[in-house]
Design a protein around this motif. Sequence first.
Motif, PDB file in Angstrom:
ATOM      1  N   CYS A  76      -0.499   0.032  -2.567  1.00  0.00           N
ATOM      2  CA  CYS A  76       0.267  -1.448  -3.392  1.00  0.00           C
ATOM      3  C   CYS A  76       0.061  -3.049  -4.407  1.00  0.00           C
ATOM      4  O   CYS A  76       0.880  -3.057  -5.155  1.00  0.00           O
ATOM      5  CB  CYS A  76      -0.047  -2.622  -1.411  1.00  0.00           C
ATOM      6  N   ASN A  91       9.167  -7.514  -1.481  1.00  0.00           N
ATOM      7  CA  ASN A  91       8.503  -7.666   0.665  1.00  0.00           C
ATOM      8  C   ASN A  91       8.322  -7.336   1.189  1.00  0.00           C
ATOM      9  O   ASN A  91       7.231  -7.372   1.778  1.00  0.00           O
ATOM     10  CB  ASN A  91      10.518  -8.097   1.483  1.00  0.00           C
ATOM     11  N   PHE A  92       8.646  -5.563   1.223  1.00  0.00           N
ATOM     12  CA  PHE A  92       7.948  -4.657   1.535  1.00  0.00           C
ATOM     13  C   PHE A  92       6.486  -4.517   1.404  1.00  0.00           C
ATOM     14  O   PHE A  92       6.133  -4.982   2.045  1.00  0.00           O
ATOM     15  CB  PHE A  92       8.780  -3.874   1.037  1.00  0.00           C
ATOM     16  N   SER A  94       4.515  -7.304   0.256  1.00  0.00           N
ATOM     17  CA  SER A  94       4.005  -8.266   0.145  1.00  0.00           C
ATOM     18  C   SER A  94       3.491  -7.872   2.203  1.00  0.00           C
ATOM     19  O   SER A  94       1.978  -8.150   2.519  1.00  0.00           O
ATOM     20  CB  SER A  94       4.739  -9.385   0.679  1.00  0.00           C
ATOM     21  N   ILE A  95       4.534  -7.262   2.921  1.00  0.00           N
ATOM     22  CA  ILE A  95       4.064  -7.448   4.419  1.00  0.00           C
ATOM     23  C   ILE A  95       2.815  -5.182   4.267  1.00  0.00           C
ATOM     24  O   ILE A  95       2.144  -5.688   5.372  1.00  0.00           O
ATOM     25  CB  ILE A  95       4.865  -6.231   4.757  1.00  0.00           C
ATOM     26  N   ASN A  98      -0.284  -7.382   3.292  1.00  0.00           N
ATOM     27  CA  ASN A  98      -0.634  -7.863   4.565  1.00  0.00           C
ATOM     28  C   ASN A  98      -1.273  -6.711   5.757  1.00  0.00           C
ATOM     29  O   ASN A  98      -2.497  -7.803   6.083  1.00  0.00           O
ATOM     30  CB  ASN A  98       0.272  -8.949   5.405  1.00  0.00           C
ATOM     31  N   SER A  99      -0.506  -6.070   5.712  1.00  0.00           N
ATOM     32  CA  SER A  99      -0.994  -5.042   7.173  1.00  0.00           C
ATOM     33  C   SER A  99      -2.453  -4.096   6.838  1.00  0.00           C
ATOM     34  O   SER A  99      -3.056  -4.112   7.587  1.00  0.00           O
ATOM     35  CB  SER A  99       0.056  -4.010   6.774  1.00  0.00           C
ATOM     36  N   ASN A 146       3.200 -12.931   3.510  1.00  0.00           N
ATOM     37  CA  ASN A 146       4.453 -13.167   4.723  1.00  0.00           C
ATOM     38  C   ASN A 146       4.095 -13.445   5.508  1.00  0.00           C
ATOM     39  O   ASN A 146       4.004 -13.028   6.385  1.00  0.00           O
ATOM     40  CB  ASN A 146       4.549 -11.682   4.438  1.00  0.00           C
ATOM     41  N   ASN A 148       7.161 -14.824   7.740  1.00  0.00           N
ATOM     42  CA  ASN A 148       7.346 -14.444   9.301  1.00  0.00           C
ATOM     43  C   ASN A 148       7.051 -13.398   9.322  1.00  0.00           C
ATOM     44  O   ASN A 148       7.104 -13.246  10.940  1.00  0.00           O
ATOM     45  CB  ASN A 148       8.797 -13.752   8.854  1.00  0.00           C
ATOM     46  N   PHE A 149       6.562 -12.492   8.771  1.00  0.00           N
ATOM     47  CA  PHE A 149       5.408 -11.015   9.115  1.00  0.00           C
ATOM     48  C   PHE A 149       4.788 -11.956  10.692  1.00  0.00           C
ATOM     49  O   PHE A 149       3.914 -10.887  11.425  1.00  0.00           O
ATOM     50  CB  PHE A 149       5.253  -9.970   8.348  1.00  0.00           C
ATOM     51  N   LEU A 150       3.673 -12.578   9.460  1.00  0.00           N
ATOM     52  CA  LEU A 150       1.943 -12.789  10.280  1.00  0.00           C
ATOM     53  C   LEU A 150       2.558 -13.583  11.797  1.00  0.00           C
ATOM     54  O   LEU A 150       1.534 -13.583  12.272  1.00  0.00           O
ATOM     55  CB  LEU A 150       1.971 -13.776   9.325  1.00  0.00           C
TER      56      LEU A 150
END
Length: 337
Positions: A76, A91-92, A94-95, A98-99, A146, A148-150
């Motif tokens: 990534c 955005n993808f 960053s997710i 983070n994942s 990110n 919203n994801f977190l």
Amino acid sequence: MLSIFNSNKMLFIFILFFSTLISISANSWFGCWIGLEINLLSFIPLISNSNNLMSSEASLKYFLTQSLASINFIFCILMKMILTMNFEMNNFISIMINSSLLMKMGSAPFHFWFPSISEGLSWFNNFILMSWQKISPIILLSYYMNKNFLWLIIMLNAIIGAIGGLNQTSLRKLMAFSSINNLSWMLSSTMISENLWILYFMFCIFLIYILCLFFYVLNLFYINQLFYMNMNYLIKINLTINFLSLGGLPPFFGFFPKWIIINFLTYNNLLMIIFIMIMMSLIILFFYIRIIYSSLMFNYLKLKWTKMFIKNKNIFILYITSFISICGMIMSTFFFM
């Protein structure tokens, strides 16, 4: 437990600490990735033990999951560096970053390796896995969040950490699910400020240290071992206080940082997340109280014949750390008044 005079193990512990410093102080993503890799390769010799099949299996599982997260992380980073992307693609990415960091720290929904690996480790290695190994991923996560994801991940951590520990009889697995639940508080403190995360992490690391030391000194691995009645009542009171403190029950020592996080989340109108985290903390307290009940209330005559093995050299350290926890409880009571 780890022998402090073993020079090989001491070398790997030094590299483990040093690699975390490399990772969090690097000025590029590639430097962060190198720090994470050194950290992985220094922790594996600590957990692998040729005399124990469980620890060998745990070290292999740990290597595979961490390698998968590292591959995802570097892929990534390279995509972000090489390609010019629109908002959706950013955005993808960053997710995905983070994942991979969440997988490294054993967060839900990437938590499946965490309890099974903790089952094969000694209490000392469990303490490192539940405390020091979370520092690098969380700090790197705070660099590129990110949000919203977190928030979704925070809710998942709270729910899975609480529900997963309900049917566990192994104390190591139970502490692992408790660590997953604590991660939801840790991540939410990271979203608020770095100083608040440091405060919560210091409280958390202290309480996990006391409990891991307690279980190591008394040679405990399963809940039914707490039925033995030749335990000192002072030890039982210490166990009760420290468990309730880790669960975050007021006015104990561990409630203080949780109370600050609840305040900040209330100011930001995140009421649903607060509600979920508090409800899940009640479930955590339920299975902590189940352990305390086992150690305090059961009084079978036949169990008095069973001798519990206590490592006497470390019992004094246990009393000192528990005394600090009790003092913290008194201080926090005065603070709330």
